[in-house]
Design a protein around this motif. Structure first.
Motif, mmCIF file in Angstrom:
data_model
loop_
_atom_site.group_PDB
_atom_site.id
_atom_site.type_symbol
_atom_site.label_atom_id
_atom_site.label_comp_id
_atom_site.label_asym_id
_atom_site.label_seq_id
_atom_site.Cartn_x
_atom_site.Cartn_y
_atom_site.Cartn_z
ATOM 1 N N ALA A 66 0.835 -1.200 0.000
ATOM 2 C CA ALA A 66 0.000 0.000 0.000
ATOM 3 C C ALA A 66 0.869 1.249 0.000
ATOM 4 O O ALA A 66 2.034 1.212 0.406
ATOM 5 C CB ALA A 66 -0.919 -0.010 1.212
ATOM 6 N N SER A 67 0.263 2.353 -0.429
ATOM 7 C CA SER A 67 1.000 3.605 -0.523
ATOM 8 C C SER A 67 1.229 4.267 0.835
ATOM 9 O O SER A 67 1.991 5.217 0.931
ATOM 10 C CB SER A 67 0.272 4.573 -1.469
ATOM 11 O OG SER A 67 -1.049 4.810 -1.008
ATOM 12 N N CYS A 68 0.566 3.792 1.889
ATOM 13 C CA CYS A 68 0.821 4.334 3.229
ATOM 14 C C CYS A 68 0.479 3.287 4.275
ATOM 15 O O CYS A 68 -0.175 2.287 3.985
ATOM 16 C CB CYS A 68 0.054 5.637 3.461
ATOM 17 S SG CYS A 68 -1.582 5.447 4.128
ATOM 18 N N THR A 71 -3.183 1.743 5.270
ATOM 19 C CA THR A 71 -3.846 0.782 4.387
ATOM 20 C C THR A 71 -3.061 -0.525 4.410
ATOM 21 O O THR A 71 -1.858 -0.531 4.179
ATOM 22 C CB THR A 71 -3.911 1.340 2.951
ATOM 23 O OG1 THR A 71 -4.543 2.620 2.998
ATOM 24 C CG2 THR A 71 -4.683 0.426 2.035
ATOM 25 N N TYR A 92 -8.585 -0.125 5.336
ATOM 26 C CA TYR A 92 -8.152 1.257 5.551
ATOM 27 C C TYR A 92 -8.488 1.619 6.993
ATOM 28 O O TYR A 92 -9.617 1.410 7.447
ATOM 29 C CB TYR A 92 -8.862 2.216 4.592
ATOM 30 C CG TYR A 92 -8.596 3.667 4.910
ATOM 31 C CD1 TYR A 92 -7.407 4.269 4.547
ATOM 32 C CD2 TYR A 92 -9.533 4.430 5.607
ATOM 33 C CE1 TYR A 92 -7.150 5.595 4.861
ATOM 34 C CE2 TYR A 92 -9.288 5.756 5.916
ATOM 35 C CZ TYR A 92 -8.096 6.334 5.551
ATOM 36 O OH TYR A 92 -7.839 7.645 5.863
ATOM 37 N N PHE A 102 -9.933 10.693 0.825
ATOM 38 C CA PHE A 102 -8.638 10.021 0.703
ATOM 39 C C PHE A 102 -8.656 9.129 -0.531
ATOM 40 O O PHE A 102 -9.707 8.690 -0.985
ATOM 41 C CB PHE A 102 -8.309 9.183 1.954
ATOM 42 C CG PHE A 102 -9.210 7.997 2.140
ATOM 43 C CD1 PHE A 102 -8.905 6.773 1.578
ATOM 44 C CD2 PHE A 102 -10.381 8.110 2.867
ATOM 45 C CE1 PHE A 102 -9.739 5.684 1.739
ATOM 46 C CE2 PHE A 102 -11.226 7.020 3.043
ATOM 47 C CZ PHE A 102 -10.913 5.810 2.474
ATOM 48 N N LYS A 103 -7.483 8.901 -1.074
ATOM 49 C CA LYS A 103 -7.305 7.969 -2.186
ATOM 50 C C LYS A 103 -5.967 7.287 -1.979
ATOM 51 O O LYS A 103 -4.938 7.954 -1.860
ATOM 52 C CB LYS A 103 -7.346 8.684 -3.532
ATOM 53 C CG LYS A 103 -7.329 7.725 -4.710
ATOM 54 C CD LYS A 103 -7.647 8.427 -6.018
ATOM 55 C CE LYS A 103 -7.804 7.392 -7.121
ATOM 56 N NZ LYS A 103 -8.283 8.009 -8.347
ATOM 57 N N LYS A 104 -5.975 5.952 -1.933
ATOM 58 C CA LYS A 104 -4.768 5.179 -1.683
ATOM 59 C C LYS A 104 -4.544 4.191 -2.821
ATOM 60 O O LYS A 104 -5.480 3.755 -3.491
ATOM 61 C CB LYS A 104 -4.872 4.403 -0.353
ATOM 62 C CG LYS A 104 -5.190 5.278 0.841
ATOM 63 C CD LYS A 104 -4.071 6.246 1.125
ATOM 64 C CE LYS A 104 -4.435 7.164 2.283
ATOM 65 N NZ LYS A 104 -3.466 8.217 2.476
ATOM 66 N N TYR A 120 -6.948 0.752 -6.486
ATOM 67 C CA TYR A 120 -7.207 2.042 -5.841
ATOM 68 C C TYR A 120 -8.388 1.918 -4.888
ATOM 69 O O TYR A 120 -9.395 1.287 -5.212
ATOM 70 C CB TYR A 120 -7.522 3.108 -6.895
ATOM 71 C CG TYR A 120 -6.414 3.299 -7.898
ATOM 72 C CD1 TYR A 120 -5.386 4.191 -7.667
ATOM 73 C CD2 TYR A 120 -6.396 2.570 -9.088
ATOM 74 C CE1 TYR A 120 -4.358 4.365 -8.581
ATOM 75 C CE2 TYR A 120 -5.373 2.730 -10.007
ATOM 76 C CZ TYR A 120 -4.362 3.626 -9.752
ATOM 77 O OH TYR A 120 -3.351 3.784 -10.663
ATOM 78 N N GLU A 122 -10.751 4.589 -2.277
ATOM 79 C CA GLU A 122 -10.997 5.978 -1.921
ATOM 80 C C GLU A 122 -12.270 6.075 -1.108
ATOM 81 O O GLU A 122 -13.051 5.129 -1.038
ATOM 82 C CB GLU A 122 -11.057 6.882 -3.153
ATOM 83 C CG GLU A 122 -12.196 6.586 -4.100
ATOM 84 C CD GLU A 122 -12.162 7.516 -5.304
ATOM 85 O OE1 GLU A 122 -12.045 8.742 -5.111
ATOM 86 O OE2 GLU A 122 -12.252 7.004 -6.418
#
Length: 130
Positions: A66-68, A71, A92, A102-104, A120, A122
């Motif tokens: 995940a980008s962060c 998540t 999330y 938010f969008k991850k 994706y 969101e």
């Protein structure tokens, strides 16, 4: 001279056999999930991405990142046989995050013909009102 001819023939046969094998191929039911609006009081939301191996070899997910840190993806660890399905469950956690949109991104790496796919998620987390 005979050795060179034999070696060349073996090389050609080996390459032909290697190229004849069809790789695994991943096909997702969807690439995006929208959680919609949810409250900061219940900040943890989960969705599942389902995929099918439409190739002719077993499909292995090597990595799902995940980008962060808010998540977390969980995925099928065993090889998925041709024609069978697997899942990637994405959670999330908005605890401690600012309310709002938010969008991850979840990056999935496989042994398939397409080695990388992006998923994706969101949504909109609203502020908790007492």
């Amino acid at each position: 001279m005979k050795k060179i001819v034999v070696m060349t023939l073996l090389l050609i046969c080996g390459m032909t056999a290697a190229l004849a094998q069809k790789p695994a191929e991943i096909k997702f039911d969807k690439l995006t999930h929208n959680f919609g609006t949810f409250s900061e009081k219940n900040p943890v939301v989960t969705c599942t991405f389902t995929y099918t191996n439409v190739g002719e070899s077993p499909l292995i997910i090597n990595q799902a990142v995940a980008s962060c840190g808010c998540t977390v993806p969980e995925y099928t660890k065993t090889p998925v046989k041709p024609g069978e399905k697997g899942e990637i469950k994405v959670t999330y956690n908005g605890t401690g995050k600012f309310p709002g949109h938010f969008k991850k991104i979840i990056t999935v790496r496989t042994n398939g013909a397409v080695e990388m796919t992006r998923l994706y998620i969101e949504g909109d987390m609203t502020e908790a009102t007492e």
